[in-house]
Design an enzyme around this catalytic site. Sequence first.
Site, PDB file in Angstrom:
ATOM      1  N   LYS A 139     -19.583  47.469 -33.629  1.00 38.90           N
ATOM      2  CA  LYS A 139     -20.171  47.155 -32.601  1.00 38.90           C
ATOM      3  C   LYS A 139     -21.371  46.165 -32.865  1.00 38.90           C
ATOM      4  CE  LYS A 139     -18.396  50.498 -29.363  1.00 38.90           C
ATOM      5  NZ  LYS A 139     -17.468  49.533 -28.495  1.00 38.90           N
ATOM      6  N   ARG A 146      -7.769  55.159 -28.274  1.00 40.09           N
ATOM      7  CA  ARG A 146      -6.464  55.233 -27.928  1.00 40.09           C
ATOM      8  C   ARG A 146      -5.782  56.052 -29.176  1.00 40.09           C
ATOM      9  NH1 ARG A 146      -5.878  49.092 -27.105  1.00 40.09           N
ATOM     10  NH2 ARG A 146      -8.110  49.381 -26.346  1.00 40.09           N
TER      11      ARG A 146
HETATM   12  N1  BES Z   1     -15.812  53.215 -26.338  1.00 41.94           N
HETATM   13  C1  BES Z   1     -15.327  51.817 -26.164  1.00 41.94           C
HETATM   14  C2  BES Z   1     -14.997  51.286 -24.622  1.00 41.94           C
HETATM   15  C3  BES Z   1     -16.226  51.317 -23.680  1.00 41.94           C
HETATM   16  C4  BES Z   1     -17.138  50.136 -23.871  1.00 41.94           C
HETATM   17  C5  BES Z   1     -16.965  52.432 -23.238  1.00 41.94           C
HETATM   18  C6  BES Z   1     -18.268  50.107 -22.866  1.00 41.94           C
HETATM   19  C7  BES Z   1     -17.750  52.072 -22.311  1.00 41.94           C
HETATM   20  C8  BES Z   1     -18.587  51.164 -22.360  1.00 41.94           C
HETATM   21  C9  BES Z   1     -14.027  51.561 -27.102  1.00 41.94           C
HETATM   22  O1  BES Z   1     -13.730  52.437 -27.988  1.00 41.94           O
HETATM   23  C10 BES Z   1     -13.965  50.528 -27.361  1.00 41.94           C
HETATM   24  O2  BES Z   1     -14.696  50.016 -27.976  1.00 41.94           O
HETATM   25  N2  BES Z   1     -12.931  49.496 -26.858  1.00 41.94           N
HETATM   26  C11 BES Z   1     -12.969  48.244 -27.280  1.00 41.94           C
HETATM   27  C12 BES Z   1     -11.497  47.732 -27.470  1.00 41.94           C
HETATM   28  C13 BES Z   1     -11.261  46.433 -27.928  1.00 41.94           C
HETATM   29  C14 BES Z   1     -11.720  46.322 -29.436  1.00 41.94           C
HETATM   30  C15 BES Z   1      -9.792  46.023 -27.976  1.00 41.94           C
HETATM   31  C16 BES Z   1     -13.562  47.240 -26.299  1.00 41.94           C
HETATM   32  O3  BES Z   1     -13.271  47.538 -25.027  1.00 41.94           O
HETATM   33  O4  BES Z   1     -14.369  46.340 -26.396  1.00 41.94           O
HETATM   34 ZN    ZN Z   2     -14.555  51.753 -29.756  1.00 46.26          ZN
END
Ligand code: BES
Ligand code: ZN
Length: 477
Positions: free
Chosen positions: A251, A325
């Site tokens: 991230k 997921r």
């Molecule tokens: N934990 C995150 C989602 C999230 C984002 C929760 C912001 C709370 C606030 C999740 O694991 C994630 O990173 N999802 C990605 C998915 C993408 C790579 C398809 C996302 O939402 O960017």
């Molecule tokens: Zn994630």
Amino acid sequence: MLKIQFKKTDFKATKADLGLVFIPKKNLKQKWIDSKNFKNFGYEGEGIFLDQQAHILYVGVQDLNVDALREASFQAVNFIRKMPFKNLKLGIYGDNEIMQGIFLGLLLGMYEFNQYKSKKNIPTLKEIFIVNEGITKTIPKNLEKDISTAEILAQSLILARDAINTPPEDATPLFLAELAQKIAKENKLTCKIGDEKFLAKEKMGAFLAVNRASVHPPRLIHLIYKSKKPKAKVVLVGKGLTYDSGGLSLKPADYMVTMKADKSGGCAVLAIMNAVAKMEIDIELHGIVGATENMIGGDAYKPDDVLFSREGKSIEVRNTDAEGRLVLADCLSYAQDIKPDCLIDFATLTGACVVGLGEYTSGVMGHNEELKTRFENAATRAGELATKLSFNKHLKKLIDSKIADICNVASSRYGGAISAGMFLSEFIREEYKDKWLHIDIAGPAYVERDWDINTYGASGAGVRACVQFLLDFIKKD
Ligand code: BES
Ligand code: ZN
Ligand code: ZN
């Protein structure tokens, strides 16, 4: 926690350091405000006015409904928390549901996460007196029960908030497992904790892959509550990512902050188990939490890897940040073996859900329209915002993989909340499709700007909504 006491005396006759009076917006006349010579402190509702001579705190409300009064009660206590009042009195503003909302708002008004501060504010406010007088003709019966329900909900929300707010170096999967054991001991629940050997034995290849680069071993937490005559068997599953760095699909720095809250779904499940057990609801309830970190390192799982899930489906990894997921796929598989009448997962699953619905609303997904509506209605009644998001076959196509049974990310950047839900659906067996709900709490789980009865940090999203849903569920079934 504050003590709420029901008094037999009326407002005037009840001795207290401060009286609390709610005023509907339409009665808040500027002339009256000016004549009183007090300062308007303002909150998102209508304002807070402290009459220091009369020892009365006036709090403006949009309306005299449960949502406005819950928030106003929270604001009132939050406002005087650091002032030298030991007790507060207020009257009756409606039926049992309204009063329960008021009690919850008052109790949460005291909440502050200060475990990591060297100087802690010790609040002087200790007691709240509910006087035997109010705007309703009759005083609602059995207010003690509403006080006790609000206390259980507040305590459970605080339990979830404290755990979520705890920094990731302390709140590890082992920490969550110990918390579950503590809840189990206190409420006489059964608690099973599965370690990495257990996960391997269960063939949870997706869950294990996410954990691989972490120095903290994973845990699968399974709590069981069973009343004497359960009216239904429900299984809850929570995403318990104690930290989500994104893994090798790292991230960006700004997006990583607050990812200690990626365990919010798991903590909500623990809090719901606590609340349901304390409320002695007639149900058999299972709470499953998949607890792990998602880290980087030489041992990390990679984009391009293919994982083998417990359900037997292979998963092509194209982004290691879509890890929730993967953990949930294996936990949902385990959950279906319990043969539930209803299966609900809670997860901070996608940023897309926050983009689509805003920071205040959870996404409700699944295949059963009626069940989704029931959850949405329960959330509304409990004071949470939740809205339905519909699956469709076009988005499903986007998670097809050329080399495995399914891909962990969609090939389009749009519709991410739904495609994540549809990914989970791939791990739900035909017989459970209509019994399953997926709740994406990514928006409301963590609060950066105070709103409603939430201050900075974790909110405990999903807890109130789910407890209400379960109460309704056993009534209807
Ligand atoms: N934990 C995150 C989602 C999230 C984002 C929760 C912001 C709370 C606030 C999740 O694991 C994630 O990173 N999802 C990605 C998915 C993408 C790579 C398809 C996302 O939402 O960017
Ligand atoms: Zn994630
Ligand atoms: Zn995550």
